[in-house]
Design a protein around this motif. Structure first.
Motif, mmCIF file in Angstrom:
data_model
loop_
_atom_site.group_PDB
_atom_site.id
_atom_site.type_symbol
_atom_site.label_atom_id
_atom_site.label_comp_id
_atom_site.label_asym_id
_atom_site.label_seq_id
_atom_site.Cartn_x
_atom_site.Cartn_y
_atom_site.Cartn_z
ATOM 1 N N UNK A 44 0.821 -1.203 0.000
ATOM 2 C CA UNK A 44 0.000 0.000 0.000
ATOM 3 C C UNK A 44 0.858 1.257 0.000
ATOM 4 N N UNK A 45 1.987 1.205 0.704
ATOM 5 C CA UNK A 45 2.896 2.351 0.693
ATOM 6 C C UNK A 45 3.471 2.572 -0.706
ATOM 7 N N UNK A 46 3.848 1.498 -1.368
ATOM 8 C CA UNK A 46 4.385 1.613 -2.718
ATOM 9 C C UNK A 46 3.328 2.092 -3.702
ATOM 10 N N UNK A 47 2.095 1.617 -3.542
ATOM 11 C CA UNK A 47 0.997 2.096 -4.384
ATOM 12 C C UNK A 47 0.792 3.593 -4.193
ATOM 13 N N UNK A 48 0.792 4.026 -2.939
ATOM 14 C CA UNK A 48 0.549 5.433 -2.634
ATOM 15 C C UNK A 48 1.661 6.328 -3.198
ATOM 16 N N UNK A 49 2.882 5.812 -3.220
ATOM 17 C CA UNK A 49 4.018 6.579 -3.723
ATOM 18 C C UNK A 49 4.180 6.472 -5.244
ATOM 19 N N UNK A 50 3.299 5.688 -5.901
ATOM 20 C CA UNK A 50 3.387 5.536 -7.345
ATOM 21 C C UNK A 50 4.510 4.623 -7.800
ATOM 22 N N UNK A 51 5.017 3.784 -6.901
ATOM 23 C CA UNK A 51 6.115 2.880 -7.245
ATOM 24 C C UNK A 51 5.643 1.460 -7.544
ATOM 25 N N UNK A 52 4.333 1.255 -7.540
ATOM 26 C CA UNK A 52 3.762 -0.059 -7.835
ATOM 27 C C UNK A 52 2.446 0.142 -8.560
ATOM 28 N N UNK A 53 2.284 -0.559 -9.681
ATOM 29 C CA UNK A 53 1.002 -0.535 -10.388
ATOM 30 C C UNK A 53 -0.012 -1.354 -9.605
ATOM 31 N N UNK A 54 -1.283 -1.008 -9.759
ATOM 32 C CA UNK A 54 -2.339 -1.712 -9.027
ATOM 33 C C UNK A 54 -2.294 -3.200 -9.355
ATOM 34 N N UNK A 55 -1.947 -4.054 -8.390
ATOM 35 C CA UNK A 55 -1.841 -5.483 -8.680
ATOM 36 C C UNK A 55 -3.177 -6.162 -8.933
ATOM 37 N N UNK A 56 -4.270 -5.447 -8.703
ATOM 38 C CA UNK A 56 -5.601 -5.999 -8.983
ATOM 39 C C UNK A 56 -5.992 -5.831 -10.448
ATOM 40 N N UNK A 57 -5.252 -5.031 -11.197
ATOM 41 C CA UNK A 57 -5.632 -4.736 -12.573
ATOM 42 C C UNK A 57 -4.931 -5.676 -13.553
ATOM 43 N N UNK A 58 -5.707 -6.220 -14.463
ATOM 44 C CA UNK A 58 -5.171 -7.062 -15.550
ATOM 45 C C UNK A 58 -4.238 -8.130 -14.973
ATOM 46 N N UNK A 59 -2.983 -8.179 -15.472
ATOM 47 C CA UNK A 59 -2.008 -9.177 -15.015
ATOM 48 C C UNK A 59 -0.972 -8.588 -14.071
ATOM 49 N N UNK A 60 -1.252 -7.410 -13.515
ATOM 50 C CA UNK A 60 -0.253 -6.669 -12.741
ATOM 51 C C UNK A 60 0.136 -7.364 -11.431
ATOM 52 N N UNK A 61 -0.655 -8.314 -10.987
ATOM 53 C CA UNK A 61 -0.286 -9.066 -9.784
ATOM 54 C C UNK A 61 1.132 -9.597 -9.890
ATOM 55 N N UNK A 62 1.502 -10.072 -11.083
ATOM 56 C CA UNK A 62 2.827 -10.674 -11.276
ATOM 57 C C UNK A 62 3.948 -9.664 -11.053
ATOM 58 N N UNK A 63 3.656 -8.378 -11.296
ATOM 59 C CA UNK A 63 4.685 -7.346 -11.149
ATOM 60 C C UNK A 63 4.978 -7.011 -9.691
ATOM 61 N N UNK A 64 4.182 -7.545 -8.780
ATOM 62 C CA UNK A 64 4.391 -7.267 -7.357
ATOM 63 C C UNK A 64 5.148 -8.386 -6.651
ATOM 64 N N UNK A 65 5.537 -9.427 -7.374
ATOM 65 C CA UNK A 65 6.134 -10.609 -6.737
ATOM 66 C C UNK A 65 7.457 -10.281 -6.040
ATOM 67 N N UNK A 66 8.199 -9.304 -6.563
ATOM 68 C CA UNK A 66 9.509 -8.981 -5.999
ATOM 69 C C UNK A 66 9.419 -8.513 -4.541
ATOM 70 N N UNK A 67 8.248 -7.991 -4.153
ATOM 71 C CA UNK A 67 8.113 -7.406 -2.815
ATOM 72 C C UNK A 67 8.323 -8.461 -1.732
ATOM 73 N N UNK A 68 7.818 -9.675 -1.957
ATOM 74 C CA UNK A 68 7.942 -10.723 -0.938
ATOM 75 C C UNK A 68 9.365 -11.236 -0.795
ATOM 76 N N UNK A 69 10.239 -10.911 -1.746
ATOM 77 C CA UNK A 69 11.615 -11.405 -1.713
ATOM 78 C C UNK A 69 12.577 -10.453 -1.004
ATOM 79 N N UNK A 70 12.116 -9.258 -0.657
ATOM 80 C CA UNK A 70 12.962 -8.242 -0.049
ATOM 81 C C UNK A 70 12.872 -8.244 1.470
ATOM 82 N N UNK A 71 13.888 -7.652 2.075
ATOM 83 C CA UNK A 71 13.884 -7.366 3.513
ATOM 84 C C UNK A 71 13.430 -5.924 3.667
#
Length: 813
Positions: A44-71
């Motif tokens: 939600x912070x990344x969405x608010x800052x414009x650094x993440x596309x809405x993962x609910x739209x189209x196939x954008x869920x896949x573009x958020x996968x990197x978040x779970x791999x970070x510290x």
């Protein structure tokens, strides 16, 4: 008195590769931080800052996968302006995180103060000697999937749906993806953060437990008192009900924690009942803790209901019953399974809960099953259920998997269950604790279930110790030689839909309590257009298939549509016919269960709500728009219904009465053609006993002069002093029916809070729809059939200032 300071502002967050920085480096970093909302989630912070596309739209869920791999590191520099006058004087200061998701390490003022590894419980840290006027607080979140896979590598791979490693973590299991939800693995401070300052003693927990007797009720109050002194102290406890002091006791408080029980007698208590069976009365409970001199040290306030709940399991000719009694009244459970209301949990606020629970109240739901792959919901959810009279079947959070049984994991579960049972005990809405979702059914058929000791030892022992007045059930489904047996226990019917069987198979189910059954449908077109690009608005497009997470889910939609509905002309008809199919399937099963009332103790369909915009089993979509099935459920859950059943060459008529009074009235039964002619009619005066379902009539198709099952149908109504109920029955699947051309008259009448729409037709009209584009309205009914010659009235409620716009925009089709 205790003092409280919220620490929910001033947070920042930053991502790093796992293990690349330590807290001393992070303390010094000035750049790279983005503002973080707490309670919140990194997505939600990344969405608010414009650094993440809405993962609910189209196939954008896949573009958020990197978040779970970070510290991810959170930082907050906070000041206590009254440190010397307030905080420094306190005997104990605690830092409390109500929810950390999930594997967190906490640092304060250059020191590591603790760790957390369970998102379901609060985490408390004694910072009495570390807190200052100016403070720097850091929270490191290790990547959950990395931590879990390391555990799996050490402990061994267990069988589980979707992401097997998830079973090693006490984290919302659905966040790793489910057959209705995306893989968006939450991370962050997802519930509130507080500082608490205490004097010598404070109230740690209060639990209330009621029992009924012939002339009144007993209320047992358990209180746990923490002491920050090094010796035993004398204190007083005062208990108030509805503002009146009903009990006062002198107690001895020993450090660090002492437990005390007070017994109250209530003459002529006002009882709490489920919706439809009585009042949802809640007593205002207050407990005060005073020192020897009478100074107030702490107080606890809550609302409690006085009621008795019983799970009735008695042997009978079919096996063993499974139904609930509340205050000795048998209650048929009409409800649904509830999943988390968003993939990003901090977005689920009071407004969203209110909206969903209003939908539930209006459609007659009196029970929710909180499914075991989600979360223990926020306090606000349970408070609203208390007020609405909606019972809660509460799963513990274990779902569709084998779970570890090593001592270290059992200890985590013991700590979690103790916290949760204490936290939720005072809510009268909760009528059952349940050990897990489907683990016995899927993984225990050979008698060797990994995790069995959790559900048959750890959890029941904690429930018995803390909350003995509430039933415990090991799993859902569970009972009999087969965990999903018909003859006893609760049952999940997934033979229809998931096993491809016909809807008619529902009519043969003899389950004693159907706690899951369901049928998929797309959401409304307005919702589809919010997640699907306009050039992909077609069955089988990549975005539509991505937003159906079940294996072969899209194929099942087509299979059932072609078996039951006319051939759709375009995408919108495909959506509408699929929705009507879902409505039909749920109605068939609900009516079946209600006809078997107390042979079957309840019908909980899967599922009520969604966590993102998706083609799923829900009846309310993610954007809070009801599907046609919602209105079918609303009608099937009315307190009194007529149910019509085709039996070989005849028709049976049942009346299901959930009220606690005998009903007297006139049954009217007709066979009709879709063109509007009456072929046969009969009237009968009858009475229906209170709280029972009764077969009141049966007749052969021949005597009813039915000669064409494709052109004729059966209509019934039951007129009582309390009102009139009606129903109708097709004699063939809808795809084979020869319906007349749509035609009807409409009249619109103004009301104080909206409109009344009156419709009438000389022919049968299938699935009339009312729409008001762009307006928030509440409809008493929708997607309904018009019976020839029978007036249909629909109430439409809206904001008074929007009445003229609503009237102008109203579409009836």
């Amino acid at each position: 008195m205790r003092i409280v300071e919220e620490l929910n502002k001033g947070w920042y967050v930053q991502a790093f590769d796992e293990g690349k920085v330590d807290f001393k480096e992070v303390e010094q970093l000035k750049e790279g931080w983005i503002s973080a909302k707490v309670p919140g989630d990194v997505h939600l912070d990344l969405l608010r800052e414009g650094r993440l596309a809405d993962p609910f739209y189209a196939l954008k869920e896949k573009d958020a996968r990197w978040i779970e791999e970070k510290e991810w590191w959170y930082k907050n520099e906070f000041f206590l302006d009254e440190f010397d006058s307030k905080w420094k004087e306190k005997k104990k200061v605690e830092l409390i995180f109500e929810g950390l998701d999930t594997f967190a390490t906490i640092y304060l003022n250059g020191e590591r103060i603790g760790e957390a590894d369970n998102m379901f419980i609060a985490h408390r840290f004694d910072i009495t000697k570390r807190v200052k006027r100016k403070n720097l607080l850091l929270v490191k979140f290790s990547p959950a999937i990395s931590v879990l896979k390391r555990m799996q590598a050490r402990q061994g791979r267990l069988k589980a749906a979707f992401e097997p490693a998830r079973v090693y973590g006490r984290k919302a299991q659905y966040s790793f993806g489910w057959d209705w939800g995306p893989r968006l693995v939450g991370v962050g401070i997802w519930r509130k953060v507080f500082l608490f300052g205490y004097d010598e003693m404070h109230i740690d927990w209060v639990g209330a437990e009621s029992s009924l007797s012939e002339k009144g009720a007993n209320l047992k109050i358990d209180a746990e008192i923490s002491s920050q002194t090094d010796k035993e102290r004398i204190a007083r406890i005062l208990v108030y009900l509805n503002g009146k002091c009903t009990k006062e006791e002198k107690i001895k408080v020993s450090p660090p924690l002492s437990k005390h029980t007070l017994e109250l007698r209530i003459e002529e208590p006002v009882l709490w009942y489920p919706k439809g069976y009585g009042e949802q009365y809640l007593y205002e409970l207050k407990v005060e803790l005073l020192d020897e001199e009478g100074r107030l040290l702490d107080l606890f306030q809550d609302r409690v209901g006085i009621r008795k709940v019983e799970l009735v399991q008695q042997e009978d000719e079919e096996g063993k019953s499974f139904y609930f009694k509340v205050n000795d009244v048998p209650v048929f459970c009409k409800g649904a399974n509830w999943i988390p209301a968003d993939s990003f949990l901090p977005r689920v606020d009071r407004k969203r809960y209110l909206c969903l629970l209003r939908y539930a109240r209006r459609c007659g739901i009196n029970m929710f099953r909180i499914w075991g792959g989600g979360i223990y919901e926020d306090e606000e959810f349970y408070r609203l259920c208390d007020e609405e009279g909606i019972m809660v079947w509460q799963d513990f959070m274990f779902a569709c998997g084998e779970y570890p049984e090593q001592d270290w994991f059992r200890e985590k579960v013991r700590k979690e269950a103790t916290f949760i049972v204490k936290r939720l005990k005072n809510h009268p809405c909760i009528v059952l604790w349940c050990g897990n979702n489907e683990n016995h059914w899927i993984y225990g058929k050979e008698g060797k279930l990994r995790g069995r000791t959790i559900y048959h030892d750890v959890l029941p022992s904690i429930c018995e110790k803390i909350d003995p007045a509430r039933p415990y059930w090991p799993s859902s489904p569970y009972g009999g030689k087969d965990p999903n047996a018909e003859e006893e226990g609760d049952r999940h019917n997934w033979y229809v839909w998931s096993a491809w069987q016909d809807i008619e198979l529902y009519e043969e189910d003899k389950g004693r309590f159907i706690s899951e059954f369901g049928f998929q449908a797309p959401p409304v077109m307005e919702t589809i257009k919010r997640f699907c690009p306009l050039d992909e608005l077609e069955e089988g497009s990549s975005s539509m298939e991505h937003h159906n997470k079940q294996d072969d889910g899209p194929v099942r939609l087509v299979r059932y549509l072609r078996a039951y509905m006319p051939e759709p002309k375009g995408f919108e008809e495909f959506v509408r016919y699929s929705q009507l199919n879902q409505a039909h399937a749920l109605r068939v099963m609900i009516e079946r269960c209600r006809r078997r009332k107390f042979k079957c103790g309840g019908a909980l369909f899967w599922q009520f709500n969604d966590c993102w915009p998706v083609v799923s089993w829900s009846v309310i979509d993610y954007y809070l728009k009801p599907k046609p099935a919602y209105y079918a459920v609303k009608k099937a859950f009315e307190p009194v219904i007529i149910s019509l059943v085709k039996k070989e060459d005849g028709i049976e008529v049942w009346i299901c009465n959930d009220t606690l009074r005998e009903l007297k009235g006139t049954l009217s039964l007709k066979s009709m053609s879709f063109k509007g002619s009456v072929l046969w009619a009969e009237k009968k005066s009858l009475s229906v006993p209170a709280n029972q379902s009764v077969k009141v009539f049966a007749e052969s198709l021949q005597k009813m002069r039915i000669t064409s099952s494709r052109e004729e149908f059966v209509y019934a109504s039951f007129k009582m002093e309390e009102g009139e109920v009606e129903n109708h029955l097709f004699l063939e699947r809808e795809r084979y029916l020869k319906l007349s051309s749509r035609q009807f008259e409409r009249r619109i009448y103004p009301l104080e809070d909206g409109l009344e729409v009156e419709l009438c037709s000389s022919v049968f009209v299938r699935a009339v729809v009312l729409e008001v584009p762009g307006e928030e309205v509440e409809l008493s009914d929708n997607f309904f059939d018009l019976i020839p010659g029978v007036k249909k009235k629909v109430r439409l409620r809206c904001a008074p200032e929007r009445l003229e716009e609503v009237k102008d925009k109203l579409i009836v089709m």
